[in-house]
Design a protein around this motif. Structure first.
Motif, PDB file in Angstrom:
ATOM      1  N   VAL A   3     -10.226   7.106   8.208  1.00 35.77           N
ATOM      2  CA  VAL A   3     -10.715   6.162   9.221  1.00 35.77           C
ATOM      3  C   VAL A   3      -9.818   6.132  10.457  1.00 35.77           C
ATOM      4  CG1 VAL A   3     -11.303   3.759   9.688  1.00 35.77           C
ATOM      5  CG2 VAL A   3     -11.789   4.758   7.453  1.00 35.77           C
ATOM      6  N   GLU A  23      -2.054   1.777 -16.770  1.00 36.86           N
ATOM      7  CA  GLU A  23      -1.304   2.535 -15.767  1.00 36.86           C
ATOM      8  C   GLU A  23      -0.898   1.633 -14.598  1.00 36.86           C
ATOM      9  OE1 GLU A  23      -0.295   5.823 -15.930  1.00 36.86           O
ATOM     10  OE2 GLU A  23      -0.991   5.658 -17.990  1.00 36.86           O
ATOM     11  N   LEU A  55       0.820  -1.214   0.000  1.00 38.77           N
ATOM     12  CA  LEU A  55       0.000   0.000   0.000  1.00 38.77           C
ATOM     13  C   LEU A  55       0.857   1.268   0.000  1.00 38.77           C
ATOM     14  CD1 LEU A  55      -2.736  -1.145   2.543  1.00 38.77           C
ATOM     15  CD2 LEU A  55      -2.918  -0.997   0.060  1.00 38.77           C
ATOM     16  N   GLY A 102       2.094   7.039  -6.539  1.00 38.32           N
ATOM     17  CA  GLY A 102       1.079   7.978  -7.028  1.00 38.32           C
ATOM     18  C   GLY A 102       1.515   9.419  -6.820  1.00 38.32           C
ATOM     19  N   VAL A 152      -0.755   1.841   6.371  1.00 38.57           N
ATOM     20  CA  VAL A 152      -0.243   2.801   5.390  1.00 38.57           C
ATOM     21  C   VAL A 152       0.723   3.704   6.146  1.00 38.57           C
ATOM     22  CG1 VAL A 152      -0.804   4.555   3.694  1.00 38.57           C
ATOM     23  CG2 VAL A 152      -2.399   2.709   4.115  1.00 38.57           C
ATOM     24  N   PRO A 186      -5.480   4.254  -0.944  1.00 40.73           N
ATOM     25  CA  PRO A 186      -5.288   3.608   0.364  1.00 40.73           C
ATOM     26  C   PRO A 186      -4.955   4.624   1.460  1.00 40.73           C
ATOM     27  CG  PRO A 186      -4.023   2.457  -1.310  1.00 40.73           C
ATOM     28  CD  PRO A 186      -4.589   3.678  -1.966  1.00 40.73           C
ATOM     29  N   PHE A 187      -4.173   5.638   1.100  1.00 40.51           N
ATOM     30  CA  PHE A 187      -3.828   6.632   2.108  1.00 40.51           C
ATOM     31  C   PHE A 187      -5.055   7.431   2.525  1.00 40.51           C
ATOM     32  CE2 PHE A 187      -2.707  10.984   3.279  1.00 40.51           C
ATOM     33  CZ  PHE A 187      -1.968  10.731   4.424  1.00 40.51           C
ATOM     34  N   ILE A 188      -5.876   7.811   1.533  1.00 38.91           N
ATOM     35  CA  ILE A 188      -7.065   8.609   1.856  1.00 38.91           C
ATOM     36  C   ILE A 188      -7.964   7.845   2.827  1.00 38.91           C
ATOM     37  CG2 ILE A 188      -9.057   9.827   0.887  1.00 38.91           C
ATOM     38  CD1 ILE A 188      -6.555  10.967  -0.211  1.00 38.91           C
ATOM     39  N   TYR A 212       3.073  11.170 -10.705  1.00 42.49           N
ATOM     40  CA  TYR A 212       2.025  11.864 -11.462  1.00 42.49           C
ATOM     41  C   TYR A 212       1.888  13.316 -11.018  1.00 42.49           C
ATOM     42  CZ  TYR A 212       0.385   7.237 -12.878  1.00 42.49           C
ATOM     43  OH  TYR A 212       0.287   5.992 -13.406  1.00 42.49           O
ATOM     44  N   MET A 269       2.409   1.992  -3.360  1.00 39.01           N
ATOM     45  CA  MET A 269       1.405   2.506  -4.290  1.00 39.01           C
ATOM     46  C   MET A 269       1.174   3.998  -4.082  1.00 39.01           C
ATOM     47  SD  MET A 269      -1.735  -0.180  -4.494  1.00 39.01           S
ATOM     48  CE  MET A 269      -2.999   0.973  -4.981  1.00 39.01           C
ATOM     49  N   VAL A 270       0.958   4.372  -2.817  1.00 33.99           N
ATOM     50  CA  VAL A 270       0.670   5.770  -2.518  1.00 33.99           C
ATOM     51  C   VAL A 270       1.883   6.643  -2.848  1.00 33.99           C
ATOM     52  CG1 VAL A 270       0.044   7.402  -0.707  1.00 33.99           C
ATOM     53  CG2 VAL A 270      -0.971   5.124  -0.720  1.00 33.99           C
ATOM     54  N   ARG A 317       3.439   3.114 -21.919  1.00 30.78           N
ATOM     55  CA  ARG A 317       2.157   3.557 -22.478  1.00 30.78           C
ATOM     56  C   ARG A 317       2.104   3.295 -23.973  1.00 30.78           C
ATOM     57  NH1 ARG A 317       2.882   8.465 -18.884  1.00 30.78           N
ATOM     58  NH2 ARG A 317       1.904   7.671 -17.009  1.00 30.78           N
ATOM     59  N   ALA A 341      -5.558   7.352 -12.790  1.00 34.36           N
ATOM     60  CA  ALA A 341      -4.598   6.472 -12.124  1.00 34.36           C
ATOM     61  C   ALA A 341      -4.060   7.007 -10.793  1.00 34.36           C
ATOM     62  CB  ALA A 341      -3.458   6.150 -13.083  1.00 34.36           C
ATOM     63  N   PRO A 342      -3.570   8.265 -10.745  1.00 36.11           N
ATOM     64  CA  PRO A 342      -2.994   8.709  -9.469  1.00 36.11           C
ATOM     65  C   PRO A 342      -3.972   8.611  -8.304  1.00 36.11           C
ATOM     66  CG  PRO A 342      -3.248  10.551 -10.983  1.00 36.11           C
ATOM     67  CD  PRO A 342      -3.436   9.301 -11.764  1.00 36.11           C
ATOM     68  N   TYR A 343      -5.256   8.857  -8.581  1.00 39.10           N
ATOM     69  CA  TYR A 343      -6.232   8.782  -7.486  1.00 39.10           C
ATOM     70  C   TYR A 343      -6.423   7.356  -7.006  1.00 39.10           C
ATOM     71  CZ  TYR A 343      -7.068  13.606  -8.671  1.00 39.10           C
ATOM     72  OH  TYR A 343      -6.890  14.934  -8.896  1.00 39.10           O
ATOM     73  N   ILE A 344      -6.321   6.407  -7.937  1.00 37.72           N
ATOM     74  CA  ILE A 344      -6.394   4.997  -7.512  1.00 37.72           C
ATOM     75  C   ILE A 344      -5.190   4.691  -6.620  1.00 37.72           C
ATOM     76  CG2 ILE A 344      -6.350   2.597  -8.286  1.00 37.72           C
ATOM     77  CD1 ILE A 344      -7.681   3.547 -10.872  1.00 37.72           C
ATOM     78  N   PHE A 345      -4.018   5.179  -7.037  1.00 35.16           N
ATOM     79  CA  PHE A 345      -2.814   4.871  -6.267  1.00 35.16           C
ATOM     80  C   PHE A 345      -2.841   5.471  -4.866  1.00 35.16           C
ATOM     81  CE2 PHE A 345      -0.796   4.146 -10.523  1.00 35.16           C
ATOM     82  CZ  PHE A 345      -0.507   2.810 -10.301  1.00 35.16           C
ATOM     83  N   VAL A 346      -3.340   6.703  -4.743  1.00 38.01           N
ATOM     84  CA  VAL A 346      -3.293   7.316  -3.398  1.00 38.01           C
ATOM     85  C   VAL A 346      -4.506   6.952  -2.533  1.00 38.01           C
ATOM     86  CG1 VAL A 346      -1.852   9.244  -4.111  1.00 38.01           C
ATOM     87  CG2 VAL A 346      -4.335   9.514  -4.105  1.00 38.01           C
ATOM     88  N   PHE A 372      -1.139  15.750 -10.469  1.00 36.21           N
ATOM     89  CA  PHE A 372      -2.611  15.764 -10.435  1.00 36.21           C
ATOM     90  C   PHE A 372      -3.097  16.752  -9.396  1.00 36.21           C
ATOM     91  CE2 PHE A 372      -3.150  13.254  -6.531  1.00 36.21           C
ATOM     92  CZ  PHE A 372      -1.926  12.632  -6.441  1.00 36.21           C
ATOM     93  N   LEU A 388     -12.550   2.568  18.452  1.00 35.33           N
ATOM     94  CA  LEU A 388     -12.859   2.196  17.072  1.00 35.33           C
ATOM     95  C   LEU A 388     -12.643   0.698  16.852  1.00 35.33           C
ATOM     96  CD1 LEU A 388     -13.571   3.410  14.272  1.00 35.33           C
ATOM     97  CD2 LEU A 388     -11.130   3.530  13.826  1.00 35.33           C
ATOM     98  N   GLU A 417      -4.437   8.398 -17.589  1.00 35.53           N
ATOM     99  CA  GLU A 417      -3.413   9.007 -16.744  1.00 35.53           C
ATOM    100  C   GLU A 417      -4.015   9.937 -15.716  1.00 35.53           C
ATOM    101  OE1 GLU A 417       0.281  10.813 -18.369  1.00 35.53           O
ATOM    102  OE2 GLU A 417      -0.321   9.645 -20.135  1.00 35.53           O
ATOM    103  N   ALA A 471      -7.173   5.293   4.838  1.00 36.12           N
ATOM    104  CA  ALA A 471      -6.526   5.141   6.143  1.00 36.12           C
ATOM    105  C   ALA A 471      -6.534   6.461   6.896  1.00 36.12           C
ATOM    106  CB  ALA A 471      -5.095   4.638   5.963  1.00 36.12           C
ATOM    107  N   PHE A 472      -6.322   7.546   6.171  1.00 37.29           N
ATOM    108  CA  PHE A 472      -6.273   8.856   6.829  1.00 37.29           C
ATOM    109  C   PHE A 472      -7.622   9.185   7.482  1.00 37.29           C
ATOM    110  CE2 PHE A 472      -6.928  13.451   6.770  1.00 37.29           C
ATOM    111  CZ  PHE A 472      -5.818  13.881   7.476  1.00 37.29           C
TER     112      PHE A 472
END
Lengths: 279, 299
Positions: free
Chosen positions: B29, A182, A92, A99, A152, B22-24, A103, A95-96, A176, B15-20, A105, A133, B12, B26-27
């Motif tokens: 919750v 991706e 995880l 990202g 994470v 897990p952090f969102i 990128y 991945m983050v 690509r 994709a970045p939103y899929i990658f991040v 974004f 919790l 493109e 976890a942050f």
């Protein structure tokens, strides 16, 4: 001049021999004590010699048989929690971090700021609400309760992000053009390039999990679910009547880390000092 | 449908939103929700796990008591002492281990680093063994040999403090040394050469080149050391896991643990947590100022 250098050299080497002895001595003392009978442990005085007549493996035998071998359950729990936490955490966090590093974004900087914010927050202040919790999610006294809240890891995300920022992005474009998705680009092209970061962070996460204390102390409630540090701490009593098992158990608890360390020093050091990477 | 999914996989933008993500998750919750919850709980009296009622500032008023004061004092002194040891000594190790005079650097570096691998409990067991109460225990027999009285280490405030500080130093010196070594290796060699040509001695080179250029790393380690000092828990737990006579070893986090989990006062525990948060924030702000000042200086 040469003579003076020689002298400095000898003085410094003697100094570091003394320092090394001081730093390694407590562990040497622990290992020696683990072979000695319980009533001898605090009666050694200044005798550091290896006396084979007094030494035996009784403490270890006791450790495995006493309490129905609960020590083995602790060991198993520690191994499983460490493996699961490290595996899932690497997956995880990489991945983050990828990202954030690979990128451009909307919201990227904001999310990175949040990562830094979590990094600067002491987890101890979140213990109580997290505990509540865990109760409502039914994760008390379970591996998931120990692992999920911190899986994470902000430090690992930070490290991966820095690492990925330094990688050439041409590979991604090449992927690509070849028709890779991706996600495929991440797994097939970039993950192999991130191998050194995986090494350093794998070791950091594994060690954090293996030695983690305060959170498992709160989540794990029954004796056979404890991890090694919590189990060992539960043997500490004001009367000191458990030292025989406690010491043998401590020795066995550090052996895996020391072995891994001696084979991967470089990754260990870059992992444990990960916070020092400047962005 | 299939086509839409396909284009999503190739996008493109998405994709970045899929990658991040897990952090969102976890942050929200495991961080945001608990943080808000701590604030709310700190104004509540919580009986059992479900029933809570608001009591205003009652929990914060309770902070003004001798135990919290003792905890704050212990944390502050502990942090101060660990700083006094953890900044200069590892710098010294690093400077010497970086010089050409020492052979066998890797071995020495490894030996100093190995204690960092132990958990605080295992390290604590080592220390309890060496600092046993009996006259025949290791350190006490050493004291007797040089003519000093043996100590009941865990029963005195200052001897207890000494044990915690030593334990932390032993476990952390290696990591700090590695930070400084990394810093030293980034200092360009030419600086030393030109200083030597100008006739600067070893001490002058240390004082005028090495230390100023190490400053960012020193500030960084200072921050971690303060941070770790105020959130300390294990070092105290391993020595006084049952009771803490006369608040020896009572730290802020142990106070939270004691009030919330042993006395079931979650509301008060949360208020202590918020106090700790404020403390850490202040430290961070001061540290950010330092960093800011340093940046201006360099530009």
């Amino acid at each position: 001049m040469k003579k003076k250098n020689m002298l400095t050299s000898i003085v410094l080497i003697l100094f570091f021999i003394a320092v090394s002895i001081l730093f390694l001595f407590p562990l040497y003392y622990l290992v020696m004590a683990s072979f000695k009978p319980a009533d001898e442990l605090f009666r050694n005085g200044l005798d550091f010699s290896i006396n084979l007549d007094l030494m035996n493996l009784n403490n270890y035998r006791l450790l495995f048989t006493d309490g129905g071998g609960v020590y083995l359950s602790w060991y198993k729990n520690s191994l499983l929690i460490t493996a699961l936490y490290t595996g899932l955490g690497l997956f995880l966090s990489s991945m983050v971090g990828y990202g954030l590093g690979a990128y451009q974004f909307k919201g990227r900087n904001f999310i990175f700021l949040l990562v830094l914010f979590v990094l600067m927050m002491p987890v101890e202040i979140l213990m109580l609400p997290l505990y509540k919790l865990m109760i409502s999610l039914g994760m008390i006294n379970k591996y998931s309760g120990v692992i999920l809240p911190f899986v994470v890891s902000p430090i690992a995300v930070f490290f991966f992000r820095q690492f990925v920022s330094g990688l050439p992005k041409d590979f991604m474009d090449a992927g690509r053009i070849d028709g890779c998705t991706e996600i495929g680009i991440f797994f097939r092209i970039m993950v192999p390039l991130m191998a050194p970061a995986f090494g350093a962070m794998g070791i950091l996460l594994a060690m954090q999990s293996w030695n983690n204390f305060i959170w498992p102390l709160i989540v794990l409630r029954t004796n056979e679910m404890l991890t090694l540090p919590i189990g060992l701490a539960s043997m500490l009593t004001p009367y000191g009547n458990n030292y025989d098992k406690l010491i043998a158990g401590s020795v066995l608890a550090i052996i895996p880390i020391i072995i891994v360390f001696l084979f991967n020093q470089r990754a260990f050091i870059s992992g444990l000092t990960a916070g020092g990477v400047k962005g | 449908m299939v086509k839409a999914l396909r284009s999503l996989l190739y996008s493109e933008k998405v994709a970045p939103y899929i990658f991040v993500s897990p952090f969102i998750v976890a942050f929200v919750v495991f961080f945001l929700y608990p943080t808000i919850n701590t604030f709310v709980m700190s104004f509540q009296e919580i009986v059992g796990l479900d029933s809570a009622r608001f009591v205003g500032l009652e929990n914060y008023k309770k902070l003004f008591n001798v135990h919290f004061y003792n905890a704050l004092k212990t944390n502050t002194l502990y942090t101060l002492f660990t700083l006094l040891l953890l900044i200069p000594i590892p710098i010294l190790f690093a400077v010497f281990l970086n010089s050409a005079f020492v052979k066998g650097k890797t071995f020495f570096r490894t030996s100093i680093f190995i204690p960092a691998l132990t958990s605080v409990i295992v390290a604590g067991v080592c220390f309890r063994l060496m600092f046993g109460e009996l006259d025949t225990a290791l350190v006490n027999s050493l004291l007797i040999k040089i003519g000093l009285p043996p100590q009941k280490w865990l029963l005195g405030y200052w001897t207890g403090m000494l044990l915690m500080v030593l334990l932390h130093f032993w476990k952390t010196a290696g990591i700090f040394m590695v930070y400084y070594l990394a810093g030293l290796q980034s200092i360009p060699h030419e600086l030393y050469e030109s200083a030597q040509i100008d006739g600067a001695g070893a001490v002058q080179r240390l004082w005028y080149i090495t230390l100023p250029l190490l400053k960012p790393i020193v500030i960084y380690t200072l921050t971690i050391a303060i941070f770790e000092g105020y959130r300390m828990f294990g070092e105290s737990y391993v020595f006084w896991n049952e009771g803490m006579p006369g608040d020896i070893g009572l730290t802020i986090v142990r106070y939270i643990y004691q009030q919330a989990f042993q006395r079931n006062d979650m509301g008060f525990g949360s208020a202590i947590g918020i106090a700790l948060l404020c403390l850490v924030m202040i430290v961070n702000l001061i540290q950010l100022r330092f960093f800011g000042m340093f940046k201006k200086e360099r530009d």
